[in-house]
Design an enzyme around this catalytic site. Structure first.
Site, PDB file in Angstrom:
ATOM      1  N   ASP A   1      14.620  27.765 -21.315  1.00 28.15           N
ATOM      2  CA  ASP A   1      15.857  27.150 -21.810  1.00 28.15           C
ATOM      3  C   ASP A   1      16.545  28.107 -22.778  1.00 28.15           C
ATOM      4  O   ASP A   1      15.993  29.143 -23.142  1.00 28.15           O
ATOM      5  CB  ASP A   1      15.551  25.828 -22.512  1.00 28.15           C
ATOM      6  CG  ASP A   1      14.627  26.029 -23.712  1.00 28.15           C
ATOM      7  OD1 ASP A   1      15.147  26.277 -24.810  1.00 28.15           O
ATOM      8  OD2 ASP A   1      13.392  25.965 -23.544  1.00 28.15           O
TER       9      ASP A   1
ATOM     10  N   ASP B   1      17.369  27.238 -25.923  1.00 27.70           N
ATOM     11  CA  ASP B   1      17.226  26.671 -27.255  1.00 27.70           C
ATOM     12  C   ASP B   1      18.524  25.935 -27.606  1.00 27.70           C
ATOM     13  O   ASP B   1      19.377  25.706 -26.743  1.00 27.70           O
ATOM     14  CB  ASP B   1      16.840  27.740 -28.290  1.00 27.70           C
ATOM     15  CG  ASP B   1      16.064  27.146 -29.465  1.00 27.70           C
ATOM     16  OD1 ASP B   1      15.023  26.514 -29.211  1.00 27.70           O
ATOM     17  OD2 ASP B   1      16.493  27.305 -30.611  1.00 27.70           O
TER      18      ASP B   1
END
Length: 288
Positions: free
Chosen positions: A208, A210
Site C-alpha cells: 500500500d 501508507d
C-alpha cells in the site's frame, strides 16, 4: 557451506519445491521461536524457513520473539538470513506489488528486547550498514530473474504498531525523515542478526501507499490482503531462485557480517556473567 534461512512475513508461509521438508522444533535460551522451523534442501543448498508471525499469524509485530527466532536459526547452523516482509510505501515510484531491497533502517520500535547482550556481558556491534551487500545483490538478481518490479536500495522505517500511521506521522516519515517504506518487523531482527554474526538481507514487499498519499487516504486492509496474496507468490518465486545464485559452498563474508563480534565484547573475561554466557552459546560461541 551455505545454509540459507528465510524469515517469512505476512503472506509468506512456505517455500516451494523444498526437498525432504521437515518441521523441526528448536529450543532456545530466549524462549520458543515463533513456530517450528521448516528445514530441507533446495538445489543442493540447506534451507530453513521460519514463519515470523507463526502459522495462522498468531504473533503481533511487538510479540514476535525476535531473539528466539535468530538464536534458533543460528543454532541450526544457518549462515545467511533473508527477511521477507510486507510494507507500506512513501514513494510514488515504489508502488503496491513492487519489491524493495532494503539497505538502511530507521528504528522507531520501543517495546522489544533489542540485544542478546546486557549486564554481565556488554557488546557493541556496528549496524552502520545493517544489511549484507552480497546477500542483497543475490536477492536483487533473483527478483529480476523472476520478473518482479524491484528497487535496489531503500530506507525502511520500523514502527511499533500494530496500528498503521496517522497522516501526520506518514508525512513526517516521508518528507522530513526521508524514509522510503514503512513496516513493523525488521527491527530488532536486523540488529540481532548482526549480533549473531549472520548475513542479513531484507526484501520488502509493498502492499500500500501508507496514509500520506492523497489519492489513497487511510490504509485499506482489504486491498492490503489482496496485494499480500499476489506478493506472496512473487516472494516464493524469488526465494526459490536464491540457492542456485548463492551455491552450496560459502566463503567468508567479504563485508565481515560473520565476524561482527570480533572486537565487540567489552566486558572483561573475569567480570562476565556465567548465566548470560551460557545463553549466548549459539549466538556468540565463536568468540566466547
Amino acid at each position: 557451506m551455505t545454509y540459507l534461512g528465510v524469515i517469512g512475513g505476512s503472506g509468506l508461509y512456505e517455500i516451494d519445491g523444498l526437498e525432504n521438508p521437515t518441521w523441526t522444533t528448536v529450543e532456545t535460551p530466549w524462549g520458543a521461536p515463533s513456530d517450528q522451523i521448516l528445514t530441507g534442501t533446495l538445489d543442493g543448498v540447506k534451507m530453513a524457513f521460519l514463519p515470523r508471525h507463526g502459522r495462522g499469524h498468531v504473533h503481533s509485530p511487538t510479540t514476535v520473539p525476535y531473539r528466539a527466532n535468530i538464536d534458533a536459526l543460528k543454532r541450526l547452523g544457518v549462515t545467511d538470513v533473508i527477511s521477507v516482509s510486507a510494507c507500506g510505501s512513501f514513494r510514488e515510484e515504489m508502488a503496491p506489488g513492487d519489491f524493495v531491497i532494503i539497505d538502511q533502517f530507521i528504528d522507531r520500535t520501543f517495546a522489544r528486547e533489542k540485544s542478546f547482550f546486557g549486564t554481565g556481558c556488554v557488546a557493541h556491534v556496528s549496524v552502520a550498514h545493517p544489511t549484507c551487500p552480497r546477500l542483497s545483490a543475490a536477492c536483487l538478481a533473483a527478483a529480476i530473474d523472476a520478473g518482479i518490479t524491484v528497487h535496489d536500495g531503500g530506507t525502511y522505517l520500523a514502527m511499533e504498531g500494530p496500528q498503521f500511521s496517522s497522516v501526520a506521522e506518514s508525512k513526517m516519515y516521508r518528507e522530513s525523515w526521508g524514509a522510503d517504506v514503512i513496516g513493523m518487523t525488521n527491527m530488532p531482527e536486523a540488529k540481532l542478526a548482526r549480533e549473531a554474526e549472520l548475513c542479513y538481507a531484507s526484501v520488502a514487499m509493498i502492499t500500500d501507499f501508507d496514509s500520506w498519499h492523497p489519492d489513497h487516504g487511510a490504509v485499506d486492509i482489504t486491498e492490503i490482503i489482496k496485494t499480500l496474496q499476489d506478493n506472496a507468490d512473487k516472494g516464493r518465486s524469488l526465494v526459490a531462485r536464491l540457492p542456485a545464485l548463492l551455491g552450496p559452498e560459502r566463503a567468508p563474508c567479504p563485508h565481515g557480517c560473520d565476524r561482527a563480534l570480533e572486537y565487540a565484547i567489552l566486558t572483561a573475561p573475569d567480570k562476565r556473567d556465567p548465566a548470560l554466557l551460557a545463553k549466548l552459546d549459539a549466538v556468540a560461541g565463536r568468540v566466547l
